[in-house]
Design an enzyme around this catalytic site. Structure first.
Site, PDB file in Angstrom:
ATOM      1  N   ASP A  98       0.859  -1.194   0.000  1.00 36.90           N
ATOM      2  CA  ASP A  98       0.000   0.000   0.000  1.00 36.90           C
ATOM      3  C   ASP A  98       0.891   1.238   0.000  1.00 36.90           C
ATOM      4  O   ASP A  98       0.735   2.138   0.831  1.00 36.90           O
ATOM      5  CB  ASP A  98      -0.907  -0.015   1.222  1.00 36.90           C
ATOM      6  CG  ASP A  98      -2.030   1.023   1.131  1.00 36.90           C
ATOM      7  OD1 ASP A  98      -2.428   1.372   0.011  1.00 36.90           O
ATOM      8  OD2 ASP A  98      -2.492   1.478   2.189  1.00 36.90           O
ATOM      9  N   ASP A 127       3.541   1.611   8.133  1.00 36.97           N
ATOM     10  CA  ASP A 127       2.286   0.880   7.931  1.00 36.97           C
ATOM     11  C   ASP A 127       2.380  -0.249   6.909  1.00 36.97           C
ATOM     12  O   ASP A 127       2.010  -0.101   5.742  1.00 36.97           O
ATOM     13  CB  ASP A 127       1.169   1.841   7.522  1.00 36.97           C
ATOM     14  CG  ASP A 127      -0.204   1.196   7.652  1.00 36.97           C
ATOM     15  OD1 ASP A 127      -0.269   0.039   8.129  1.00 36.97           O
ATOM     16  OD2 ASP A 127      -1.201   1.834   7.285  1.00 36.97           O
TER      17      ASP A 127
END
Length: 324
Positions: free
Chosen positions: A198, A215
């Site tokens: 992502d 993340d």
């Protein structure tokens, strides 16, 4: 969707969980911009700042979360700037009152400026190094990016969703079916490696000493181009300049398979459709209803129909190429 709920996660639960690790917050909990999980920043009595993440129940298995952490540690061991969890007695994943959570050191930085070509070249170097590590082994438990997870299952969610106005639903399903057929025909990754998964500007921090990735919640198996294509924007010529700049840095560390450029629009299609399905699936979460109140409006679905029609044309257009 109650099984995915955070309804029992109160501030008291969060503080009790963090304190069970011997970390004692001395400030309040600052909620950070996360909807899939619940993420909070705080300063502890040791003078350090931390971020704690409570995983959405039943989204990932324990094995999948631990693979995410192991990948972060592996990158960190290779001196690649990435934020990895803290550990206690060798453990990085903890449980409190039915919720799985982890704690990270809080890392400060500026937002990544994707329109800066120097930044893009440095990001290319960073991703080349990440993929050097990522190709050394495979994930055993985490998902593999592809039509099954990001189109077939997403389409099933959209078909069942009561949130799509009936005026637009049949046309929406028709367009997604057409796009699914095109993706299935064109998406043919030859080499799938461990990825960030992502890699957009919101998951990259600019720091004094360089860039840092954050993340890894969507870490997955997939083609290398997945971690690059979201940095491309503007008209075709602009994207070619950006891509050339990224790969100039990337190929200092790893050869980039040029054939993967043909999959960019397939990856974009999967992201578009999966995003709609994700919003539909999570919409009973109060945080989603507040942040995405426009989701069930006719205006939103009119925009989505237009976007999907444009994406069909993009799938039929020549793939992005590098400069000759």
């Amino acid at each position: 969707m109650s099984q995915f709920s955070f309804s029992n996660l109160t501030p008291e639960h969060i503080l009790d969980a963090v304190e069970s690790l011997g970390i004692y917050p001395e400030t309040g909990l600052l909620a950070l911009n996360s909807y899939e999980n619940r993420v909070y920043q705080f300063k502890a009595d040791d003078g350090l700042r931390y971020v704690t993440k409570f995983y959405r129940p039943h989204r990932w298995t324990q094995a999948q979360i631990l693979e995410e952490h192991a990948f972060a540690f592996e990158l960190q061991d290779a001196e690649i700037p990435v934020v990895a969890p803290i550990t206690r007695d060798g453990d990085s994943l903890f449980e409190h009152d039915g919720y799985s959570f982890t704690v990270y050191p809080s890392v400060g930085g500026r937002s990544f400026e994707a329109d800066n070509l120097d930044n893009l070249e440095y990001l290319g170097q960073l991703l080349g190094r990440v993929h050097q590590v990522g190709e050394k082994q495979q994930f055993a438990s985490r998902t593999t990016l592809g039509p099954q997870t990001h189109l077939v299952e997403a389409l099933r969610e959209l078909e069942q969703s009561p949130l799509i106005p009936s005026t637009y639903k049949s046309r929406l399903i028709e367009l997604v079916e057409e796009l699914k057929a095109k993706v299935v025909a064109l998406y043919r990754p030859n080499n799938q490696i461990r990825l960030h998964g992502d890699c957009h500007a919101g998951n990259i921090l600019s720091m004094t000493e360089g860039l840092c990735l954050v993340d890894l919640d969507d870490a997955c198996m997939g083609p290398a181009v997945q971690d690059l294509w979201m940095m491309l924007s503007g008209d075709r010529q602009s994207q070619m300049v950006q891509l050339d700049t990224l790969l100039c840095g990337y190929e200092m560390f790893r050869d980039f398979p040029r054939s993967e450029l043909e999959m960019i629009e397939s990856l974009r299609t999967m992201r578009m459709v999966n995003y709609m399905a994700w919003l539909s699936k999570r919409f009973d979460d109060p945080a989603f209803k507040s942040a995405f109140s426009w989701f069930a409006t006719p205006q939103y679905w009119e925009q989505q129909l237009k976007a999907l029609e444009e994406q069909i044309l993009a799938m039929e257009s020549p793939a992005l190429t590098l400069w000759p």
